[in-house]
Write an enzyme that holds these catalytic residues in place. Structure first.
Site, short mmCIF file in Angstrom:
data_model
loop_
_atom_site.label_atom_id
_atom_site.label_comp_id
_atom_site.label_asym_id
_atom_site.label_seq_id
_atom_site.Cartn_x
_atom_site.Cartn_y
_atom_site.Cartn_z
N GLY A 29 0.83 -1.22 0.00
CA GLY A 29 0.00 0.00 0.00
C GLY A 29 0.85 1.26 0.00
N ARG B 64 0.94 -4.95 -5.97
CA ARG B 64 1.12 -6.24 -5.29
C ARG B 64 1.37 -7.25 -6.40
NH1 ARG B 64 -0.41 -4.74 -0.01
NH2 ARG B 64 -2.04 -3.17 -0.03
N ASP C 164 5.72 -5.49 5.74
CA ASP C 164 6.44 -6.74 6.00
C ASP C 164 6.37 -7.73 4.83
OD1 ASP C 164 3.80 -7.26 6.45
OD2 ASP C 164 4.11 -8.36 8.32
N THR D 136 4.15 2.49 5.74
CA THR D 136 2.74 2.10 5.97
C THR D 136 2.13 3.06 6.98
OG1 THR D 136 1.29 0.44 6.97
CG2 THR D 136 3.57 0.35 7.63
N ASP E 90 -0.02 2.19 9.10
CA ASP E 90 -0.53 1.43 10.25
C ASP E 90 0.35 1.47 11.49
OD1 ASP E 90 -2.52 0.76 8.48
OD2 ASP E 90 -1.66 -1.19 7.98
N ASP F 25 2.63 -0.50 12.55
CA ASP F 25 2.65 -1.78 13.26
C ASP F 25 3.88 -2.62 12.95
OD1 ASP F 25 1.98 -2.23 10.65
OD2 ASP F 25 0.39 -3.66 11.06
N ARG G 278 -5.89 -1.49 9.64
CA ARG G 278 -5.99 -2.95 9.47
C ARG G 278 -6.05 -3.66 10.84
NH1 ARG G 278 -1.90 -4.67 4.86
NH2 ARG G 278 -0.53 -3.55 6.26
#
Ligand code: ATP
Length: 323
Positions: free
Chosen positions: A11, A72, A103, A126, A128, A130, A172
């Site tokens: 993303g 992707r 990742d 990202t 996120d 995370d 997410r």
């Protein structure tokens, strides 16, 4: 090593362009030839590999998205696809790679090195936040600020109409954006995947807030929460309580686009510089992260072995200040 490549994969996130700019300009400053690989690993397989120079990254530090485009690529999950990609790199004389992504991107980079000897350094791109090995990922701060601004705007309507709003934010499987948005936006309640929270608990908290004189309320919901999306939570709350007339708002992809914040531009710039330095030093299989304001390297494998999680203290702070 004379030639390196840079790509964005997975993303997009705001600040990726600042990272690309830093990689290209640092490479040039160190006497390397830098190639931009378009559309992530798919472009690597297809040979979408173009030379870049300092001027080709002019005027992009303030732009969201990624000028290299992202994709992707299923074929890269197979050894055969990676062999095709490695052949393209060899044809261009590329021996080192900076891979900006999450990742999944690092898994691919790790295999590319193990199977074909391409030196790889990862940068965490990202929203996120995370990824293990870094306190911040490129794009998180921008996404958080957009979500906070959305809450501020919705708060005006919630206040004016004495309403309850459920606002869903991205992330997410991580509640990082949600918990930070909750504190920054002064939300009355927050639901995150990291904490199991039944509907009855949410209702009790809303009733408590009402009894304390609150006439409007905002509940932040992380998209990965086990209770479902914001519409599902609103309807479950309506079914089991007096809070029947609420409104739902999903911030959605607005959080991924737009001009990156100063924090993300600086983070991405520092990480891009460090990535090229690491390649020149002979490093491989590492991700650049930030810890206590310093750039640090950690093995790519550690980034997927342990995800970064927010401190539970943030939930305490959010609830304490929501009274
Ligand atoms: P985001 O956090 O935005 O999802 P990501 O890097 O985790 O970013 P993925 O779609 O998981 O995004 O991975 C990006 C690409 O990396 C995949 O499309 C695929 O080409 C490659 N990739 C992912 N996992 C692997 C794997 N196990 N082996 C080889 N390549 C992989």
């Amino acid at each position: 090593m004379k030639r390196i490549g840079v790509l964005t994969s997975g993303g997009d996130s705001p600040g990726m362009n600042a990272a690309i700019r830093a990689v290209v300009r640092t490479g040039v400053a160190k006497g390397l030839e830098v190639f931009g690989i378009h559309h992530g690993y798919q472009g690597m397989i297809d040979g979408e590999i173009l030379p870049m120079d300092a001027r080709s990254v002019s005027g992009i530090i303030n732009r969201g998205g990624t000028i290299l485009h992202t994709a992707r690529c299923k074929a890269f999950m197979e050894a055969k696809g990676r062999a095709l990609a490695a052949r393209q790199l060899a044809q261009h004389g590329i021996e080192g790679l900076v891979a900006i992504g999450g990742d999944g991107t690092y898994h691919g980079a790790d295999k590319l090195h193990a199977e074909h000897g391409i030196r790889c350094i990862g940068l965490p791109g990202t929203i996120d936040n995370d990824i293990g090995g870094t306190q911040y990922t490129i794009g998180f701060d921008t996404a958080l600020n957009i979500a906070m601004e959305a809450v501020d705007r919705i708060r005006d309507t919630a206040d004016s109409h004495d309403r309850l709003f459920f606002i869903e934010v991205m992330g997410r499987h991580s509640g990082f954006i949600a918990i930070m948005t909750s504190i920054a936006g002064g939300a009355e309640e927050v639901l995150v995947p990291e904490e199991a929270c039944g509907i009855s608990t949410i209702v009790e908290r809303l009733q408590l807030a009402k009894s304390r004189g609150k006439t409007s309320m905002i509940v932040i919901i992380a998209e990965g929460d086990e209770q479902g999306n914001a519409f599902a939570v609103a309807s479950k709350v309506a079914e089991s309580s007096e809070f029947k007339d609420s409104r739902v708002s999903v911030v959605g992809h607005l959080q991924r686009g737009g001009s990156p914040t100063a924090f993300d531009r600086i983070l991405a710039s520092r990480m891009g510089v460090r990535a090229v330095e690491a390649l020149v030093e002979g490093e491989t299989g590492m991700m650049v992260g930030i810890q206590n304001q310093e750039m640090v390297l950690s093995p790519l494998s550690s980034t997927w072995e342990k995800r970064s999680e927010f401190s539970p203290d943030l939930l305490r702070v959010s609830r304490l200040l929501a009274t």
